[in-house]
Motif scaffolding. Structure first.
Motif, short mmCIF file in Angstrom:
data_model
loop_
_atom_site.label_atom_id
_atom_site.label_comp_id
_atom_site.label_asym_id
_atom_site.label_seq_id
_atom_site.Cartn_x
_atom_site.Cartn_y
_atom_site.Cartn_z
N ARG A 16 0.85 -1.19 0.00
CA ARG A 16 0.00 0.00 0.00
C ARG A 16 0.89 1.23 0.00
N LEU A 17 0.46 2.26 -0.70
CA LEU A 17 1.20 3.52 -0.73
C LEU A 17 1.40 4.05 0.68
N SER A 18 2.62 4.52 0.96
CA SER A 18 2.90 5.10 2.27
C SER A 18 3.28 6.57 2.19
N GLY A 19 3.57 7.06 0.99
CA GLY A 19 3.91 8.46 0.85
C GLY A 19 4.43 8.78 -0.53
N VAL A 20 4.62 10.08 -0.78
CA VAL A 20 5.16 10.54 -2.05
C VAL A 20 6.31 11.49 -1.78
N THR A 21 7.24 11.55 -2.74
CA THR A 21 8.37 12.47 -2.68
C THR A 21 8.10 13.64 -3.61
N LEU A 22 8.34 14.85 -3.12
CA LEU A 22 8.13 16.06 -3.91
C LEU A 22 9.46 16.73 -4.23
N ARG A 23 9.53 17.34 -5.40
CA ARG A 23 10.65 18.22 -5.73
C ARG A 23 10.10 19.62 -5.94
N HIS A 24 10.61 20.57 -5.17
CA HIS A 24 10.15 21.94 -5.26
C HIS A 24 11.04 22.74 -6.20
N GLN A 25 10.55 23.90 -6.59
CA GLN A 25 11.35 24.77 -7.46
C GLN A 25 12.67 25.09 -6.77
N GLY A 26 13.75 24.98 -7.50
CA GLY A 26 15.07 25.20 -6.92
C GLY A 26 15.77 23.92 -6.52
N GLY A 27 15.05 22.78 -6.56
CA GLY A 27 15.69 21.49 -6.31
C GLY A 27 15.45 20.91 -4.94
N ARG A 28 14.85 21.67 -4.01
CA ARG A 28 14.59 21.14 -2.68
C ARG A 28 13.58 20.00 -2.77
N THR A 29 13.79 18.94 -1.98
CA THR A 29 12.87 17.80 -1.98
C THR A 29 12.24 17.63 -0.60
N GLY A 30 11.15 16.92 -0.57
CA GLY A 30 10.46 16.63 0.69
C GLY A 30 9.52 15.47 0.51
N ASN A 31 8.97 14.97 1.61
CA ASN A 31 8.07 13.83 1.58
C ASN A 31 6.72 14.20 2.18
N LEU A 32 5.68 13.57 1.69
CA LEU A 32 4.34 13.68 2.25
C LEU A 32 3.84 12.28 2.56
N ASP A 33 3.39 12.07 3.78
CA ASP A 33 2.81 10.77 4.14
C ASP A 33 1.37 10.69 3.66
N CYS A 34 1.02 9.61 2.98
CA CYS A 34 -0.34 9.42 2.48
C CYS A 34 -0.50 7.95 2.10
N ASP A 35 -1.75 7.51 2.01
CA ASP A 35 -2.00 6.14 1.55
C ASP A 35 -2.75 6.12 0.22
N THR A 36 -2.99 7.32 -0.35
CA THR A 36 -3.67 7.44 -1.64
C THR A 36 -3.10 8.63 -2.38
N VAL A 37 -2.91 8.48 -3.69
CA VAL A 37 -2.53 9.61 -4.54
C VAL A 37 -3.41 9.57 -5.78
N VAL A 38 -3.91 10.75 -6.17
CA VAL A 38 -4.79 10.86 -7.33
C VAL A 38 -4.14 11.79 -8.35
N PHE A 39 -3.82 11.25 -9.51
CA PHE A 39 -3.26 12.04 -10.60
C PHE A 39 -4.41 12.60 -11.43
N THR A 40 -4.54 13.91 -11.46
CA THR A 40 -5.68 14.55 -12.11
C THR A 40 -5.22 15.37 -13.31
N GLY A 41 -6.15 15.63 -14.22
CA GLY A 41 -5.85 16.46 -15.37
C GLY A 41 -4.86 15.80 -16.32
N ASP A 42 -4.12 16.64 -17.05
CA ASP A 42 -3.14 16.16 -18.05
C ASP A 42 -3.82 15.19 -19.01
N PHE A 43 -4.90 15.66 -19.62
CA PHE A 43 -5.72 14.80 -20.48
C PHE A 43 -5.09 14.64 -21.86
N VAL A 44 -5.28 13.47 -22.44
CA VAL A 44 -4.87 13.20 -23.82
C VAL A 44 -6.04 12.53 -24.54
#
Length: 397
Positions: free
Chosen positions: A212-240
């Motif tokens: 099961r998903l436990s989290g996601v890693t983010l990259r912010h503008q400038g290269g800084r990274t961080g983590n968010l704890d979650c058990d669900t992620v929803v990818f929205t938009g970016d339609f083709v």
């Protein structure tokens, strides 16, 4: 092998509206193919404030059937057996269907995690908006308790509503743009009306967790990274667009929309083949594409009665505009509003239309042009296009 007068591929809002109008107008045998087990398209599992999606879909199906159209579900169009013939397969077996006109109304889809090149493991709890809505509204599945929504456009807020309605918390919305596509001010974190953090200038780069998903890693503008704890992620938009059938048939595709290139009569590059709905412009609302289906019906009927197909001129856009639809011009035909998309926020831009250094049209927008939201441009200038001239271009400045 058998023959119908009009074969529509896709029983979503555009295809059903077109089929109902054609059947009611005496266009002959009109048949709609739908690969899903139920007709109605995305609205079947789309519920939001002010829009009863399932009811809308049900009414559209009933209207098409009542008008005399045949709506067949569980049928997939595999490829082309001729210029106006499709090979299909259903539980009853394979079949080749020929038609006087073929209409592609196959719609669009969101890019999933893999197409967005997001690294990491392959845990449960990863959805697109469509998958989330189906899981909640059609199947009553458990979708998790802490969710991250990737995107900050209209469909992203629909995903948030679905999550909250299912009892999950939305811990953050993440967008790689400087603000959401509702026009909020730039900032590292701003607060939505529901108290959900909006993380701007940030990208989800990796999924974590096994089973099961436990989290996601983010990259912010400038290269800084961080983590968010979650058990669900929803990818929205970016339609083709769902353009596979058009591509297999060798139809011209527009480089901007990635869907079939069409003129204002919804004619593709192949005589007798039309395209309508979100396969042309990913994406517009269900009511907007249904209206488009109604308009397209007249042009399909004209083809069936032997109307002459005019030559067309390409319509192109320059950055930061991404695409325009329709994207072929057949003067002096009258055009309704054109739909455009921009890659950048543009404050009250002036849209300029030119052909061979002649200015055909100028239009200042009264609001900011926002990525992932439609920009509309009037079409009264098309009569001034030279059919023997070069491509027509749209710029924003």
């Amino acid at each position: 092998m058998r023959h119908v007068d009009v074969l529509v591929v896709g029983a979503g809002p555009a295809g059903l509206a077109l089929a109902a109008r054609l059947a009611a107008g005496g266009a002959g045998r009109v048949e709609v193919l739908e690969r899903e087990r139920q007709a109605g398209g995305v609205p079947r599992h789309c519920r939001r404030r002010g829009f009863d999606g399932p009811g809308f879909a049900r009414r559209q199906v009933e209207a098409a059937v009542r008008a005399g159209a045949s709506v067949r579900t569980g049928v997939s169009a595999l490829g082309w057996a001729g210029p106006l013939a499709l090979d299909t397969v259903s539980p009853a077996g394979p079949e080749t269907i020929t038609a006087g006109a073929v209409v592609l109304a196959t719609g669009a889809r969101e890019r999933p995690r893999g197409a967005r090149l997001v690294a990491g493991t392959r845990p449960a709890g990863v959805f697109t908006t469509g998958e989330l809505q189906q899981a909640v509204h059609l199947y009553g599945q458990y979708i998790g308790s802490r969710a991250v929504v990737v995107g900050a456009e209209a469909v992203s807020y629909a995903a948030v509503d679905t999550l909250l309605g299912a009892g999950a918390d939305a811990v953050a919305m993440v967008t790689d743009l400087g603000r959401d596509q509702g026009g909020r001010t730039r900032g590292a974190i701003s607060r939505l009306a529901r108290g959900i953090p909006l993380l701007t200038d940030a990208t989800v780069t990796e999924l974590r967790g096994h089973g099961r998903l436990s989290g996601v890693t983010l990259r912010h503008q400038g290269g800084r990274t961080g983590n968010l704890d979650c058990d669900t992620v929803v990818f929205t938009g970016d339609f083709v667009p769902d353009h596979e059938l058009a591509r297999r048939g060798g139809l011209d595709l527009d480089l901007g929309t990635c869907g079939p290139a069409v003129d204002g009569a919804f004619r593709t590059s192949r005589e007798g083949v039309f395209a309508v709905g979100n396969v042309l412009h990913a994406v517009e609302s269900a009511t907007a594409v249904a209206r488009e289906g109604l308009r397209a019906a007249q042009h399909v009927r004209d083809h069936l009665t032997g109307a002459v197909r005019p030559p067309t001129v390409p319509l192109l856009v320059a950055p930061p505009l991404r695409w325009v639809a329709p994207n072929r011009l057949a003067p002096p035909m009258t055009y309704g509003p054109f739909v455009l998309r921009t890659a950048e926020f543009l404050a009250r831009p002036v849209l300029t239309v030119t052909q061979d250094d002649r200015v055909l049209h100028r239009q200042r927008l009264i609001t900011t042009a926002v990525p992932n939201r439609p920009v509309r441009m009037s079409g009264g200038w098309v009569g001034g296009v030279d059919p023997a001239g070069g491509p027509v271009r749209v710029t924003a400045g």
